[in-house]
Design an enzyme around this catalytic site. Structure first.
Site, PDB file in Angstrom:
ATOM      1  N   CYS A   6       3.422  -4.804   7.086  1.00 20.20           N
ATOM      2  CA  CYS A   6       2.236  -4.655   5.597  1.00 20.20           C
ATOM      3  C   CYS A   6       3.236  -3.574   5.007  1.00 20.20           C
ATOM      4  O   CYS A   6       4.293  -3.819   5.424  1.00 20.20           O
ATOM      5  CB  CYS A   6       1.037  -4.345   5.096  1.00 20.20           C
ATOM      6  SG  CYS A   6      -0.903  -5.364   5.986  1.00 20.20           S
ATOM      7  N   HIS A  20       0.941  -0.997   0.179  1.00 19.26           N
ATOM      8  CA  HIS A  20      -0.101  -0.044   0.306  1.00 19.26           C
ATOM      9  C   HIS A  20       0.920   1.034  -0.057  1.00 19.26           C
ATOM     10  O   HIS A  20       2.248   0.914   0.584  1.00 19.26           O
ATOM     11  CB  HIS A  20      -0.962  -0.179   0.988  1.00 19.26           C
ATOM     12  CG  HIS A  20      -0.349  -0.202   2.740  1.00 19.26           C
ATOM     13  ND1 HIS A  20       0.300   1.230   2.952  1.00 19.26           N
ATOM     14  CD2 HIS A  20       0.075  -0.403   3.502  1.00 19.26           C
ATOM     15  CE1 HIS A  20       0.476   0.669   3.882  1.00 19.26           C
ATOM     16  NE2 HIS A  20       0.891  -0.498   4.812  1.00 19.26           N
TER      17      HIS A  20
END
Length: 557
Positions: free
Chosen positions: A472, A453
């Site tokens: 992440c 992301h």
């Protein structure tokens, strides 16, 4: 090519195998050996008798050597059910296999792990009139062959047994296919080249291993004395030591110009090459980090290359024609097409106590203006205190609470009533410029809830070490990556102009890839690229765990 085995005794034994074939048939019939040379038919019948004895050993003998016992079923299937030809009692096959085992170090394996000495002893001590003994030689060589081929092809350990954060799908050797393939191979060198990892990454590491072994044979490098940071133009007696050190690996001139103690531009360029290969700030300043890296001994660098090669054996055999690869230890993402890196960027990965896992998957869709649903653990541990003290602050950042189908204003809830074990909400941040996931996320749905992301926190990308996330992966060029992945994923009509216009709406938009794209999350502290052989810190201590496993030890996770 693997170096040939030079043991002359082994060569003589290999020749005796075929020279003694004429005696086998007669020995089996308890008659004197024929005076004439063995015919092709007699040799074939003799070899058939050895195969029959090998099958009988596998079926009836309870005290076979352990390596054969461990592979009894697959060996019996090959020699009996498939009517397999003998693999080792012909040509110079025994010599070829022993040479391969003896040269295992070229692939980062340990020759001492294989029964080379036992194989040679069997050949030297077996009576070549003893069909049963020859059958045992055949089986022992086949067992050693399967052990080595498995190590070379798929690795010596299950990844998850070395580190529970490795979730790569288990790869196993197709032993039946290996036996059939080697029976048809013209040479063992050709066979092993075909069955080792086919990736160019592995081949380049193999070359680097040979190069660093040469450095080791030539004495490696002497340590550079520690001291204050050395900047371009400064004078310091350590300059000569740095020149000598970087002459080995980074093409520095070991002699240098007149006035060897001056840190001149030529040496600055070599230092920058070294810094780039080691993931350091490329500023030409020889500070503590550069000195520590320079003083890592060549033996340790060899070890790091060997561990990287082992990890490549765990990787999928086929990475895909197009794929994304993230190297966690290198803080690096590459988009690859037809073996060429077309896009490369910095990434931020998980902290050592919230590690990014290692696994392969497929990117299936891209989400522009994503919501961020805060993981429950983070919501309670990191956000609950803020909710109790200043819910309006989080509300201003776009957070809301979800309970069932209800969407609740954070300011409408008395957060003092809730805590660990009693938190019936999901925290969700709406799309927008303050969203923790930025403007886009790349989804490959997985059990670890990990994805790529964007991020509004751009400053971290300027750091040389970037382990700051909860697991992440934050990417430094998210919209450029989105544009290229949409093209690679077979989605038309999504150029940068449309992406920017969609982002400007702050409306959540999901774009599904027509062709899911493979993504590989890896952990490599050594690799080769256009800058040379790269090394990185073992940020998650996974090299230490793999090394301990290879040494038969265990480490706490």
């Amino acid at each position: 090519m693997r170096r040939p085995f030079s043991n002359s005794a082994l060569s003589r034994c290999a020749r005796r195998l075929m020279a003694g074939a004429a005696l086998l048939l007669a020995a089996a019939a308890f008659t004197p050996p024929p005076a004439h040379a063995a015919t092709v038919e007699e040799v074939q019948r003799s070899l058939a008798l050895i195969r029959i004895n090998a099958i009988d050993l596998l079926a009836r003998e309870p005290r076979l050597p352990l390596p054969i016992q461990q592979r009894r079923d697959i060996l019996r299937a090959y020699y009996e059910e498939k009517g397999g030809d003998l693999l080792w009692l012909r040509d110079d096959r025994p010599e070829q296999l022993v040479a391969a085992l003896d040269g295992a170090a070229a692939d980062g394996l340990r020759p001492t792990d294989y029964p080379t000495g036992q194989l040679i002893t069997l050949l030297q001590e077996t009576d070549f009139k003893d069909i049963r003994g020859l059958a045992l030689i055949e089986l022992f060589f086949s067992a050693a062959f399967l052990e080595y081929t498995a190590d070379l092809s798929v690795g010596r350990f299950l990844p998850s047994k070395v580190d529970p954060n490795f979730f790569l799908k288990t790869r196993t050797l197709d032993q039946a296919a290996a036996l059939q393939a080697v029976s048809e191979a013209e040479s063992l060198d050709d066979f092993f080249e075909a069955w080792q990892p086919s990736s160019s990454y592995y081949a380049s590491l193999r070359g680097a291993l040979a190069q660093y072994r040469e450095f080791e044979a030539e004495g490696g490098w002497a340590p550079v004395p520690l001291g204050p940071a050395l900047k371009p133009g400064m004078t310091d007696p350590r300059v000569a030591d740095i020149r000598e050190r970087l002459a080995v690996t980074d093409a520095a001139d070991p002699d240098g110009p007149d006035g060897q103690e001056t840190y001149d531009p030529e040496l600055v360029a070599a230092v920058k090459r070294f810094q780039a290969r080691h993931g350091l700030d490329v500023d030409g300043v020889v500070g503590p980090a550069a000195l520590v890296a320079m003083n890592v001994p060549v033996e340790t660098r060899i070890q790091e290359i060997e561990l990287a090669m082992e990890r490549w054996r765990w990787m999928p055999r086929d990475l895909g024609q197009q794929y994304v690869m993230v190297n966690i230890a290198g803080f690096d993402l590459r988009r690859v097409k037809d073996g060429e890196t077309e896009q490369r960027m910095s990434v931020v990965v998980g902290k050592p106590y919230s590690r990014t896992p290692v696994f392969s998957d497929q990117i299936r869709y891209i989400e522009l203006n994503p919501y961020w649903t805060v993981p429950a653990g983070i919501a309670v541990k990191e956000e609950l205190g803020k909710l109790r003290s200043n819910p309006a602050g989080l509300s201003a950042q776009g957070f809301e609470a979800i309970r069932g189908k209800e969407v609740l204003d954070l300011r409408s809830i008395n957060w003092a009533n809730y805590g660990p074990g009693n938190f019936p909400f999901q925290l969700r941040q709406q799309p927008g410029p303050k969203n923790a996931l930025g403007r886009v996320k790349f989804m490959f749905p997985n059990e670890h809830n990990v994805y790529l992301h964007d991020t509004p926190s751009r400053s971290l990308f300027a750091r040389s070490e970037r382990a700051f996330s909860h697991g992440c992966i934050r990417v430094s060029q998210p919209l450029d990556l989105a544009e290229q992945l949409l093209v690679a994923g077979g989605v038309s009509g999504w150029g940068m102009d449309r992406i920017n216009k969609t982002v400007a709406t702050e409306k959540n938009t999901v774009v599904k890839l027509a062709k899911p794209l493979p993504i590989h999350l890896t952990y490599l502290t050594a690799w080769v690229d256009e800058t040379g052989v790269n090394f990185r810190k073992d940020i998650y201590k996974q090299d230490a765990k793999l090394l301990a496993a290879l040494d038969g030890k265990a480490l706490a996770w």
